[in-house]
Scaffold this active site. Structure first.
Site, PDB file in Angstrom:
ATOM      1  N   GLU A  62       0.834  -1.206   0.000  1.00 56.86           N
ATOM      2  CA  GLU A  62       0.000   0.000   0.000  1.00 56.86           C
ATOM      3  C   GLU A  62       0.868   1.254   0.000  1.00 56.86           C
ATOM      4  OE1 GLU A  62      -3.397  -0.342   2.726  1.00 56.86           O
ATOM      5  OE2 GLU A  62      -3.151   1.770   3.227  1.00 56.86           O
TER       6      GLU A  62
ATOM      7  N   ASP B 131       0.172   5.242   0.761  1.00 54.67           N
ATOM      8  CA  ASP B 131      -0.897   6.075   1.335  1.00 54.67           C
ATOM      9  C   ASP B 131      -0.619   7.555   1.301  1.00 54.67           C
ATOM     10  OD1 ASP B 131      -2.683   4.267   2.349  1.00 54.67           O
ATOM     11  OD2 ASP B 131      -1.656   4.070   4.267  1.00 54.67           O
TER      12      ASP B 131
ATOM     13  N   GLU C  90      -2.794  10.503   3.214  1.00 51.36           N
ATOM     14  CA  GLU C  90      -3.991  10.773   4.009  1.00 51.36           C
ATOM     15  C   GLU C  90      -3.974  12.210   4.481  1.00 51.36           C
ATOM     16  OE1 GLU C  90      -4.998   6.439   5.935  1.00 51.36           O
ATOM     17  OE2 GLU C  90      -3.506   7.667   6.945  1.00 51.36           O
TER      18      GLU C  90
ATOM     19  N   ARG D 178       5.530   3.189   8.513  1.00 50.97           N
ATOM     20  CA  ARG D 178       6.547   4.024   7.857  1.00 50.97           C
ATOM     21  C   ARG D 178       5.962   5.414   7.616  1.00 50.97           C
ATOM     22  NH1 ARG D 178       6.994  -1.100   5.081  1.00 50.97           N
ATOM     23  NH2 ARG D 178       8.836  -2.146   5.913  1.00 50.97           N
TER      24      ARG D 178
ATOM     25  N   ASP E 158     -11.066   8.634  16.217  1.00 51.96           N
ATOM     26  CA  ASP E 158     -10.388   7.912  17.298  1.00 51.96           C
ATOM     27  C   ASP E 158      -8.877   8.145  17.269  1.00 51.96           C
ATOM     28  OD1 ASP E 158     -10.499   6.519  14.873  1.00 51.96           O
ATOM     29  OD2 ASP E 158     -10.134   4.592  15.840  1.00 51.96           O
TER      30      ASP E 158
END
Ligand SMILES: *[C@@H]1O[C@H](CO)[C@@H](O)[C@H](O)[C@H]1NC(C)=O
Ligand SMILES: *[C@@H]1O[C@H](CO)[C@@H](O)[C@H](O)[C@H]1NC(C)=O
Ligand SMILES: *[C@@H]1O[C@H](CO)[C@@H](O)[C@H](O)[C@H]1NC(C)=O
Ligand SMILES: *[C@@H]1O[C@H](CO)[C@@H](O)[C@H](O)[C@H]1NC(C)=O
Length: 299
Positions: free
Chosen positions: A111, A113, A115, A139, A204
């Protein structure tokens, strides 16, 4: 006279038919763009497009978020898209833009990412990147941006080849992840990946480690997308021929194996000014730093 009138009607009809045909095929093309290349998973109410179909809006409320993914998988290439993020109070909201070898969070996934972690009004967004190989991530890097990503569209891109993975923001390389010249457990390279994007609630952990909760009175939260651009090797089983170095695979040619001199300057500026977390510097978390942290990003 009658002949002329007939001719006139005929020309008029032909024009009308042509106009209808053109309008239809145009609408088909545009409407087809999204569905040809992507599938979405969200309630109809949470996905909208602009009238011309060119801008996509994903929304999140207390009931549901929204996401889409490419129908195809790719192995190496250039992946790019313009995003405009949720404005105002977006604490707890995460907009993700990522590549993944699987449709769900499987234990052996690769993956890449990007975000965007929302924040309270007037507080900066954080951009978090991460890289997984065979199910292992950890990472993370976090950056602040040099602009407000909620005010306008900006381009977020990923370059992925055998030598490096580079995350770009508006053509500026913000993170470089090098492969090693030996077999290793950190550089994702074998598994073809889909490209995804989604908007979801992560109060969260996302904003100040989960202290700031999503304010649902501010919902729906909407992020916008346009100009999806892939110049990549589309995966076909068992193995796509385009992985071999050919002239139009610029993303896996010598020039794409390293940053250019100009890109190195930009990258150094980012390192000095925008990095607020780098796992490779977190010796508390990693008393022995992971091996990839010792590879030179200039190599
Ligand atoms: C988009 O879909 C079309 C039709 O299926 C396909 O030919 C094309 O390769 C796809 N584009 C990308 C970037 O995957
Ligand atoms: C990938 O992970 C799985 C499960 O965690 C493990 O069994 C497998 O050996 C790993 N594969 C490689 C190539 O490291
Ligand atoms: C990897 O590169 C280094 C530096 O160029 C070189 O010394 C080493 O021999 C290379 N190792 C392999 C396995 O190719
Ligand atoms: C939100 O803003 C605060 C204050 O500037 C900052 O400390 C924090 O890193 C920002 N981002 C997140 C995701 O908490």
């Amino acid at each position: 006279m009658e002949k002329r009138a007939n001719l006139f009607v005929c020309v008029l009809l032909t024009t009308l038919v042509l106009a209808v045909l053109i309008t239809c095929s145009k609408a088909g093309e545009l409407k087809g763009t999204f569905d040809d290349n992507f599938s979405k998973s969200c309630p109809e109410t949470h996905f909208k497009t602009s009238e011309d179909g060119q801008i996509w809006y994903l929304s999140l409320d207390k009931q549901a978020g929204c996401g889409f993914m490419t129908r195809q998988r790719y192995r190496y290439g250039w992946f790019s898209m313009k995003l405009k993020l949720v404005g105002g109070d977006s604490a707890g909201v995460v907009t993700a833009y990522y590549m993944c070898s699987e449709n769900a969070a499987g234990p052996e996934r690769d993956e890449l990412d990007i975000e965007f972690l929302g924040n309270r009004t007037g507080q900066p967004y954080l951009l978090q990147t991460n890289i997984y190989k065979n199910g292992t991530g950890n990472r993370e890097m976090r950056h602040v941006l040099w602009f407000d990503p909620t005010e306008d569209f900006h381009t977020y891109s990923i370059l992925w080849n055998t030598h490096q993975i580079v995350f770009f923001v508006d053509q500026v390389p913000i993170r470089v992840f090098k492969n090693a010249n030996y077999t290793n457990n950190f550089f994702p390279s074998e598994k073809p990946m889909y490209l995804f994007s989604s908007i979801w609630n992560a109060d969260d952990w996302a904003t100040r480690g989960g202290v700031e909760k999503t304010d649902w009175k501010k919902a729906p939260f909407v992020s916008s997308y346009k100009e999806f651009n892939v110049d990549a090797c589309q995966w076909e089983d068992p193995y796509p021929a385009c992985v071999a170095t050919t002239a139009d695979n610029w993303w896996d040619q010598y020039k794409a194996w390293h940053l250019s001199e100009d890109q190195k300057l930009d990258y150094a500026w980012v390192q000095r000014n925008l990095v607020i977390y780098d796992y490779c510097k977190d010796t508390q978390r990693f008393p022995k730093l992971p091996e990839e942290c010792w590879l030179s990003p200039w190599a």
